[in-house]
Design an enzyme around this catalytic site. Structure first.
Site, mmCIF file in Angstrom:
data_model
loop_
_atom_site.group_PDB
_atom_site.id
_atom_site.type_symbol
_atom_site.label_atom_id
_atom_site.label_comp_id
_atom_site.label_asym_id
_atom_site.label_seq_id
_atom_site.Cartn_x
_atom_site.Cartn_y
_atom_site.Cartn_z
ATOM 1 N N ASP A 1 51.343 0.788 23.192
ATOM 2 C CA ASP A 1 52.559 1.580 23.382
ATOM 3 C C ASP A 1 52.303 3.072 23.252
ATOM 4 O O ASP A 1 53.237 3.869 23.204
ATOM 5 C CB ASP A 1 53.613 1.154 22.347
ATOM 6 C CG ASP A 1 53.090 1.289 20.916
ATOM 7 O OD1 ASP A 1 52.040 0.689 20.616
ATOM 8 O OD2 ASP A 1 53.723 1.992 20.107
ATOM 9 N N HIS A 2 51.050 3.477 23.234
ATOM 10 C CA HIS A 2 50.675 4.845 22.895
ATOM 11 C C HIS A 2 51.070 5.869 23.962
ATOM 12 O O HIS A 2 51.168 7.068 23.666
ATOM 13 C CB HIS A 2 49.173 4.928 22.654
ATOM 14 C CG HIS A 2 48.695 4.074 21.519
ATOM 15 N ND1 HIS A 2 48.788 2.695 21.540
ATOM 16 C CD2 HIS A 2 48.132 4.386 20.327
ATOM 17 C CE1 HIS A 2 48.295 2.207 20.421
ATOM 18 N NE2 HIS A 2 47.898 3.206 19.665
ATOM 19 N N GLY A 3 51.234 5.429 25.202
ATOM 20 C CA GLY A 3 51.522 6.367 26.279
ATOM 21 C C GLY A 3 52.785 7.178 26.059
ATOM 22 O O GLY A 3 52.847 8.364 26.428
ATOM 23 N N VAL A 4 53.806 6.579 25.462
ATOM 24 C CA VAL A 4 55.038 7.317 25.173
ATOM 25 C C VAL A 4 54.777 8.388 24.116
ATOM 26 O O VAL A 4 55.251 9.520 24.240
ATOM 27 C CB VAL A 4 56.147 6.351 24.694
ATOM 28 C CG1 VAL A 4 57.325 7.136 24.112
ATOM 29 C CG2 VAL A 4 56.621 5.482 25.849
ATOM 30 N N TYR B 1 55.869 2.529 7.927
ATOM 31 C CA TYR B 1 54.941 3.473 7.313
ATOM 32 C C TYR B 1 55.734 4.454 6.457
ATOM 33 O O TYR B 1 56.941 4.624 6.653
ATOM 34 C CB TYR B 1 54.160 4.253 8.362
ATOM 35 C CG TYR B 1 53.444 3.399 9.379
ATOM 36 C CD1 TYR B 1 52.159 2.931 9.139
ATOM 37 C CD2 TYR B 1 54.054 3.053 10.586
ATOM 38 C CE1 TYR B 1 51.502 2.152 10.067
ATOM 39 C CE2 TYR B 1 53.403 2.271 11.524
ATOM 40 C CZ TYR B 1 52.122 1.821 11.267
ATOM 41 O OH TYR B 1 51.476 1.042 12.179
ATOM 42 N N ARG C 1 55.894 8.226 5.996
ATOM 43 C CA ARG C 1 55.435 9.484 6.592
ATOM 44 C C ARG C 1 56.567 10.494 6.542
ATOM 45 O O ARG C 1 57.478 10.463 7.375
ATOM 46 C CB ARG C 1 55.000 9.266 8.043
ATOM 47 C CG ARG C 1 53.782 8.368 8.188
ATOM 48 C CD ARG C 1 53.483 8.046 9.628
ATOM 49 N NE ARG C 1 52.261 7.244 9.746
ATOM 50 C CZ ARG C 1 51.856 6.667 10.877
ATOM 51 N NH1 ARG C 1 52.590 6.790 11.971
ATOM 52 N NH2 ARG C 1 50.741 5.968 10.899
ATOM 53 N N LYS D 1 53.945 -4.819 9.805
ATOM 54 C CA LYS D 1 52.680 -4.111 10.011
ATOM 55 C C LYS D 1 52.671 -2.879 9.116
ATOM 56 O O LYS D 1 53.593 -2.060 9.175
ATOM 57 C CB LYS D 1 52.543 -3.701 11.473
ATOM 58 C CG LYS D 1 51.388 -2.779 11.792
ATOM 59 C CD LYS D 1 51.379 -2.429 13.266
ATOM 60 C CE LYS D 1 50.311 -1.412 13.606
ATOM 61 N NZ LYS D 1 50.267 -1.126 15.059
ATOM 62 N N GLY E 1 45.533 -0.213 12.485
ATOM 63 C CA GLY E 1 44.157 0.259 12.631
ATOM 64 C C GLY E 1 43.945 1.670 12.155
ATOM 65 O O GLY E 1 42.835 2.057 11.786
ATOM 66 N N GLY E 2 45.014 2.483 12.190
ATOM 67 C CA GLY E 2 44.871 3.863 11.764
ATOM 68 C C GLY E 2 44.085 4.696 12.750
ATOM 69 O O GLY E 2 43.933 4.322 13.926
ATOM 70 N N GLY F 1 45.307 -0.845 17.666
ATOM 71 C CA GLY F 1 45.346 -0.324 19.024
ATOM 72 C C GLY F 1 44.098 0.417 19.427
ATOM 73 O O GLY F 1 43.170 -0.153 20.008
ATOM 74 N N ARG F 2 44.030 1.722 19.135
ATOM 75 C CA ARG F 2 42.940 2.562 19.636
ATOM 76 C C ARG F 2 41.557 2.075 19.238
ATOM 77 O O ARG F 2 40.603 2.196 20.023
ATOM 78 C CB ARG F 2 43.141 4.003 19.161
ATOM 79 C CG ARG F 2 44.138 4.766 19.999
ATOM 80 C CD ARG F 2 44.510 6.090 19.388
ATOM 81 N NE ARG F 2 45.324 5.906 18.177
ATOM 82 C CZ ARG F 2 45.992 6.886 17.589
ATOM 83 N NH1 ARG F 2 45.940 8.103 18.083
ATOM 84 N NH2 ARG F 2 46.723 6.649 16.517
#
Length: 267
Positions: free
Chosen positions: A26-29, A146, A148, A177, A202-203, A230-231
């Site tokens: 989902d990182h593209g957004v 998280y 943050r 998660k 994954g961080g 993800g990454r």
């Protein structure tokens, strides 16, 4: 548990081990078309080949990634978003619905909440509303929680992560998660304080396969239910091989040295 929810969860979790390997895409957004999610269909092919249980993506992407071939893989539709371009990058807002996920044939939905952010109130309200709606449709809900915010000194602190996981359970999530706390001993406290499956994030991008494998192994030994990375997976030179190796840890009980030997022999 409703039968529909149980059936859908079995498409996201391995029914024999009760654990899962999820690859968020989902990182593209958030950050744009970074390496690994440009050719998204190709990346889904690779992680499915490796034995991932599910992927996470926004509602506009399944039309690009529906494959019609290869290994089956679960679909989780992500309903939260923010961008790094925003003055409030940690403030997640809803950009989808349970109905969107049902129309897309999704097996689960996910939302993201950042505790301690000045917009925490709005994110919790969205969490509660989506949780109620998901329950009524038998749709499993994965909560990414998280800490943050301006007042958070260490988002990996065990007390903070324990709170994050427990909040997800109490507001109706089926899976949570959270960040890995750095040791099996501290992560076991997170698992013990929460009665739903806990998977690790994954961080930031890690420097070596051993670091990834060790983290996944340690979380598993502490009672974790798998991973949502993800990454560190989709930006790997060989995502299929890395997922296959992590499959050995999560679903087959393999150790770190054995897994590294597998990677080095095929790398």
């Amino acid at each position: 548990m409703l039968l529909g929810k149980a059936i859908r969860l079995e498409r996201v979790f391995n029914r024999n081990t009760g654990k899962t390997i999820i690859v968020p895409m989902d990182h593209g957004v958030t950050v744009g078309p970074i390496y690994g999610v440009v050719d998204l269909k190709g990346t889904v092919d690779k992680v499915a080949e490796g034995g991932a249980n599910a992927v996470i993506m926004h509602k506009g992407l399944p039309r690009r990634t529906h494959r019609g071939h290869g290994n089956d893989i679960g679909l989780i539709i992500h309903l939260s978003a923010s961008t790094v371009l925003s003055p409030f990058p940690n403030a997640k807002t809803l950009v989808g619905s349970v109905a969107d996920a049902i129309r897309l044939g999704a097996d689960a939905i996910s939302i993201h909440v950042n505790l301690g952010d000045e917009k925490e109130m709005e994110m919790l309200e969205s969490f509660g509303r989506i949780s109620t709606e998901a329950a009524s449709w038998g749709m499993p809900l994965l909560a990414m929680v998280y800490a943050r915010g301006a007042g958070i000194r260490d988002e990996y602190d065990v007390e903070v992560v324990k709170h994050s996981a427990r909040l997800a359970e109490e507001l109706g999530a089926d899976v949570v998660k959270v960040p890995y706390t750095g040791s099996p001993e501290t992560f076991a406290q997170v698992v013990d304080g929460c009665c739903i499956p806990v998977v690790i994030a994954g961080g930031p991008k890690m420097s070596s396969h051993r670091d990834i494998v060790q983290m996944v192994y340690d979380a598993d030994q502490a009672g974790g239910a798998g991973l949502s990375i993800g990454r560190n997976v989709f930006q790997d030179e060989n995502p299929a091989l890395l997922v296959k190796a992590l499959h050995g840890v999560v679903h087959e009980g393999k150790g770190v040295d054995e897994t590294m030997a597998f990677l080095e022999a095929r790398g």
